[in-house]
Structures are given as structure tokens and as C-alpha cells.
Motif scaffolding. Structure first.
Motif, PDB file in Angstrom:
ATOM      1  N   ASN A  94       0.847  -1.192   0.000  1.00  0.00           N
ATOM      2  CA  ASN A  94       0.000   0.000   0.000  1.00  0.00           C
ATOM      3  C   ASN A  94       0.881   1.240   0.000  1.00  0.00           C
ATOM      4  OD1 ASN A  94      -2.400  -1.419   0.182  1.00  0.00           O
ATOM      5  ND2 ASN A  94      -2.506  -1.277   2.410  1.00  0.00           N
ATOM      6  N   ALA A  95       0.494   2.241  -0.788  1.00  0.00           N
ATOM      7  CA  ALA A  95       1.234   3.510  -0.784  1.00  0.00           C
ATOM      8  C   ALA A  95       0.940   4.242   0.522  1.00  0.00           C
ATOM      9  CB  ALA A  95       0.831   4.363  -1.979  1.00  0.00           C
ATOM     10  N   VAL A  96       2.010   4.571   1.270  1.00  0.00           N
ATOM     11  CA  VAL A  96       1.851   5.271   2.542  1.00  0.00           C
ATOM     12  C   VAL A  96       2.311   6.725   2.446  1.00  0.00           C
ATOM     13  CG1 VAL A  96       1.951   3.191   3.975  1.00  0.00           C
ATOM     14  CG2 VAL A  96       4.067   4.389   3.420  1.00  0.00           C
ATOM     15  N   LEU A  97       3.097   7.047   1.430  1.00  0.00           N
ATOM     16  CA  LEU A  97       3.552   8.417   1.178  1.00  0.00           C
ATOM     17  C   LEU A  97       3.667   8.612  -0.320  1.00  0.00           C
ATOM     18  CD1 LEU A  97       6.522   8.822   3.706  1.00  0.00           C
ATOM     19  CD2 LEU A  97       4.398  10.114   3.755  1.00  0.00           C
TER      20      LEU A  97
ATOM     21  N   GLU B 230      15.775  23.546   8.257  1.00  0.00           N
ATOM     22  CA  GLU B 230      16.344  23.274   6.936  1.00  0.00           C
ATOM     23  C   GLU B 230      15.361  22.553   6.016  1.00  0.00           C
ATOM     24  OE1 GLU B 230      20.023  21.119   7.320  1.00  0.00           O
ATOM     25  OE2 GLU B 230      20.640  22.316   9.034  1.00  0.00           O
ATOM     26  N   GLN B 231      14.144  22.282   6.499  1.00  0.00           N
ATOM     27  CA  GLN B 231      13.191  21.510   5.705  1.00  0.00           C
ATOM     28  C   GLN B 231      11.989  22.369   5.304  1.00  0.00           C
ATOM     29  OE1 GLN B 231      12.362  17.350   6.813  1.00  0.00           O
ATOM     30  NE2 GLN B 231      13.468  17.815   8.703  1.00  0.00           N
TER      31      GLN B 231
ATOM     32  N   MET C  29       9.204  18.166   5.757  1.00  0.00           N
ATOM     33  CA  MET C  29       8.843  17.783   7.125  1.00  0.00           C
ATOM     34  C   MET C  29       7.742  16.726   7.118  1.00  0.00           C
ATOM     35  SD  MET C  29       9.148  21.181   9.530  1.00  0.00           S
ATOM     36  CE  MET C  29       8.161  22.285   8.538  1.00  0.00           C
ATOM     37  N   ARG C  30       6.778  16.870   6.203  1.00  0.00           N
ATOM     38  CA  ARG C  30       5.706  15.873   6.088  1.00  0.00           C
ATOM     39  C   ARG C  30       6.274  14.526   5.676  1.00  0.00           C
ATOM     40  NH1 ARG C  30       2.357  13.494   2.553  1.00  0.00           N
ATOM     41  NH2 ARG C  30       3.127  14.513   0.693  1.00  0.00           N
TER      42      ARG C  30
ATOM     43  N   LYS D  50       8.244  12.979   8.697  1.00  0.00           N
ATOM     44  CA  LYS D  50       7.342  12.425   9.713  1.00  0.00           C
ATOM     45  C   LYS D  50       6.681  11.140   9.225  1.00  0.00           C
ATOM     46  CE  LYS D  50       6.391  16.729  12.081  1.00  0.00           C
ATOM     47  NZ  LYS D  50       5.453  17.814  12.319  1.00  0.00           N
ATOM     48  N   GLY D  51       6.184  11.143   8.007  1.00  0.00           N
ATOM     49  CA  GLY D  51       5.535   9.950   7.457  1.00  0.00           C
ATOM     50  C   GLY D  51       6.513   8.796   7.271  1.00  0.00           C
ATOM     51  N   PHE D  52       7.723   9.119   6.841  1.00  0.00           N
ATOM     52  CA  PHE D  52       8.749   8.107   6.621  1.00  0.00           C
ATOM     53  C   PHE D  52       9.150   7.458   7.948  1.00  0.00           C
ATOM     54  CE2 PHE D  52      13.320   7.051   5.592  1.00  0.00           C
ATOM     55  CZ  PHE D  52      13.038   6.059   4.668  1.00  0.00           C
ATOM     56  N   ILE D  53       9.370   8.275   8.968  1.00  0.00           N
ATOM     57  CA  ILE D  53       9.740   7.730  10.283  1.00  0.00           C
ATOM     58  C   ILE D  53       8.583   6.900  10.857  1.00  0.00           C
ATOM     59  CG2 ILE D  53      10.303   8.352  12.680  1.00  0.00           C
ATOM     60  CD1 ILE D  53      12.124  10.549  11.506  1.00  0.00           C
TER      61      ILE D  53
END
Length: 149
Positions: free
Chosen positions: A59-62, A116-117, A122-123, A126-129
Motif C-alpha cells: 500500500n502507498a503510505v507516502l 532546513e526543511q 517535514m511531512r 514524519k511519514g517516513f519515520i
């Protein structure tokens, strides 16, 4: 812009979208009439971790554009293992993230100053982490980053 980023900015994979897929479930495709001997080999391969005959559902999460992806990974030090891993998408059009990459990637992205983001970066961070954390809690999961239109 450094030479490495100049080359990455020319990548054919930067033109489309970037999808971060996370494994949502696996199943054995039993829709075929497989002889019993072959079925036993398939189940044995599952038991030892080779996953013959297993279908992974992702599933695509980002999602982001290729340009946004490049801007996002610019926050990583170019000489870091995390940068080398993540630039693989722009080089090959696809990367896979397994549990052994989790700590290195989470620490690297967490270390990027929010000053720096961009808002999008930043989105993505956060989603990746969050997706990496899910893999940490279920080590049979993995993530695949692929391009698309």
C-alpha cells in the motif's frame, strides 16, 4: 549545488511521482492446481524464509514528486550511508528498505533540522519515520520506494 546533486537533478526518475509502498499483507497464491510434491517444496521454502509462491500486497503510505524527493534528501549529508541509500531511487528508479536499514535511516532523517526543511520535507520525514516505526514493530514488513506517473 554539489556535483552529486547536479547529476541527481538530471535523473529520468525525477520527472514523475515517487511512491513509498509498505507491505500490508502476504498470502500464498493457491489458485493454481499445484502438484502435491511442488506444494510441499513451496511450503518448505516458506518455512526457511524464501517466500516462493508468496504474493506481497503493498500500500502507498507516502507520495511526492521527484523534485520534492530530491529536495527532501538534500537535508542528508552527501557522504552518509542514508544519502547513498536514498539516492538509489534517483539512480535505479526503485529502492527497498528492510529492517536492517531502519536505525540508520530514522536517525539520519530525525537529525535534519526542521529549519532546513520545507513543509513538504517535514511531512515526508514524519511519514517516513512513522512507516519505519511500523516496520520496526513488525520485522517481516519492508518498504519499497518506486516511481510512477
Amino acid at each position: 549545488m554539489s556535483e552529486a546533486f547536479t547529476e541527481l537533478a538530471q535523473s529520468r526518475h525525477i520527472k514523475g511521482h515517487v511512491y513509498f509502498y509498505s507491505l500490508s499483507r502476504k498470502f500464498v497464491d493457491e489458485s493454481y492446481d499445484v502438484p502435491e510434491e511442488a506444494r510441499q517444496i513451496m511450503y518448505y521454502s516458506l518455512a526457511i524464509g524464501h517466500h516462493l509462491g508468496v504474493v506481497d500486497c503493498l500500500n502507498a503510505v507516502l507520495e511526492c514528486s521527484g523534485e520534492e524527493y530530491l529536495a527532501w534528501i538534500k537535508g542528508l549529508p552527501e557522504d552518509s550511508e542514508a544519502f547513498r541509500k536514498m539516492q538509489g531511487f534517483l539512480v535505479f528508479g526503485e529502492i527497498t528498505i528492510y529492517p536492517d536499514h531502519l536505525n540508520m535511516l530514522a536517525c539520519a532523517f530525525d537529525a535534519i533540522s526542521s529549519d532546513e526543511q520545507s513543509e513538504m520535507s517535514m511531512r515526508l520525514t514524519k511519514g517516513f519515520i512513522r512507516a519505519l516505526t511500523a516496520i520496526y514493530h513488525e520485522p517481516s514488513m519492508y518498504m519499497m520506494i518506486r516511481g510512477g506517473q
